[in-house]
Scaffold this motif. Structure first.
Motif, PDB file in Angstrom:
ATOM      1  N   PHE A  84       0.961  -1.178   0.081  1.00 52.94           N
ATOM      2  CA  PHE A  84       0.008   0.158   0.032  1.00 52.94           C
ATOM      3  C   PHE A  84       0.920   1.224  -0.182  1.00 52.94           C
ATOM      4  CE2 PHE A  84       0.814  -0.852   4.412  1.00 52.94           C
ATOM      5  CZ  PHE A  84       1.205   0.494   5.106  1.00 52.94           C
ATOM      6  N   ARG A  85       0.292   2.196  -0.455  1.00 59.21           N
ATOM      7  CA  ARG A  85       1.005   3.636  -0.312  1.00 59.21           C
ATOM      8  C   ARG A  85       0.122   4.657   0.528  1.00 59.21           C
ATOM      9  NH1 ARG A  85       0.799   8.207  -4.799  1.00 59.21           N
ATOM     10  NH2 ARG A  85       2.232   9.671  -3.923  1.00 59.21           N
ATOM     11  N   TRP A 106      -3.533   4.025  -0.800  1.00 62.57           N
ATOM     12  CA  TRP A 106      -3.851   3.414  -2.029  1.00 62.57           C
ATOM     13  C   TRP A 106      -3.579   1.629  -1.627  1.00 62.57           C
ATOM     14  CZ3 TRP A 106      -1.593   8.100  -1.806  1.00 62.57           C
ATOM     15  CH2 TRP A 106      -2.090   8.936  -2.683  1.00 62.57           C
ATOM     16  N   ARG A 107      -4.768   1.110  -1.511  1.00 60.34           N
ATOM     17  CA  ARG A 107      -4.780  -0.204  -0.963  1.00 60.34           C
ATOM     18  C   ARG A 107      -4.217  -1.109  -2.282  1.00 60.34           C
ATOM     19  NH1 ARG A 107      -9.633  -2.300   1.089  1.00 60.34           N
ATOM     20  NH2 ARG A 107     -10.460  -1.177  -0.504  1.00 60.34           N
ATOM     21  N   TYR A 109      -1.542  -2.052  -3.769  1.00 58.82           N
ATOM     22  CA  TYR A 109      -0.843  -0.829  -4.503  1.00 58.82           C
ATOM     23  C   TYR A 109      -0.189  -1.548  -5.826  1.00 58.82           C
ATOM     24  CZ  TYR A 109       2.009   3.053  -6.072  1.00 58.82           C
ATOM     25  OH  TYR A 109       2.644   4.102  -6.687  1.00 58.82           O
ATOM     26  N   SER A 113      -4.652   0.492  -8.716  1.00 65.87           N
ATOM     27  CA  SER A 113      -4.935   1.080  -7.325  1.00 65.87           C
ATOM     28  C   SER A 113      -5.307   2.570  -7.436  1.00 65.87           C
ATOM     29  CB  SER A 113      -4.159   0.901  -6.370  1.00 65.87           C
ATOM     30  OG  SER A 113      -2.690   1.459  -6.743  1.00 65.87           O
ATOM     31  N   GLU A 115      -6.628   6.310  -4.875  1.00 70.54           N
ATOM     32  CA  GLU A 115      -6.565   6.732  -3.538  1.00 70.54           C
ATOM     33  C   GLU A 115      -7.807   6.647  -2.834  1.00 70.54           C
ATOM     34  OE1 GLU A 115      -7.458  11.589  -4.298  1.00 70.54           O
ATOM     35  OE2 GLU A 115      -5.281  10.754  -4.400  1.00 70.54           O
TER      36      GLU A 115
END
Length: 151
Positions: A84-85, A106-107, A109, A113, A115
């Protein structure tokens, strides 16, 4: 000719202002903010650092060992390969002991993906900001610990 014992008033005021600015900046740096705690928490989550996550989590009724076991399961089993991010976008302190940090996540990622907005609730415990994991949306990360001891 110079006179001994006279001080330039402008220089004295300038030095005083610099000292006051330095003291204010130093105290601000020493004080933990909501965003800095949330950032440390999310960084530890991304790295799978169960020890740091345990230290930054509001424990409620759980012992440190119980919470550490839950974080180890979350980071080493359930979320071992989860990418993720994250990006912090805002913080709001509702009172002296509670606040919220808003962020984009961001799941899963990758190229597809996108936001999503999530919030981290923080509480003060023993004078330090801690993340209240029970208030995090359950779909943000696989198998987040629960303060009641269940997964």
């Amino acid at each position: 000719m110079r006179q001994h014992g006279r001080v330039n008033l402008v220089a004295l005021i300038g030095v005083s202002m610099l000292l006051l600015l330095g003291a204010a900046l130093g105290s601000a740096l020493l004080r933990e903010s909501l965003s800095s705690t949330a950032s440390k928490f999310m960084d530890a989550l991304a790295r799978g650092d169960a020890e740091t996550l345990t230290d930054l989590t509001y424990r409620g009724e759980l012992s440190r060992e119980q919470l550490l076991d839950q974080w180890k399961f979350t980071t080493q089993v359930a979320g071992k390969h989860y990418l993720f991010r994250w990006q912090i976008i805002d913080e709001k302190q509702s009172d002296q002991d509670q606040g919220t940090v808003q962020m984009f996540i961001w799941r899963n990622y990758g190229p597809s993906s996108y936001e999503e907005r999530y919030g981290l609730e923080l509480r003060k415990e023993e004078g330090k900001w801690k993340v209240d994991v029970s208030a995090i949306a359950r779909n943000m990360y696989p198998s987040l610990p629960r303060l009641d001891g269940t997964m």
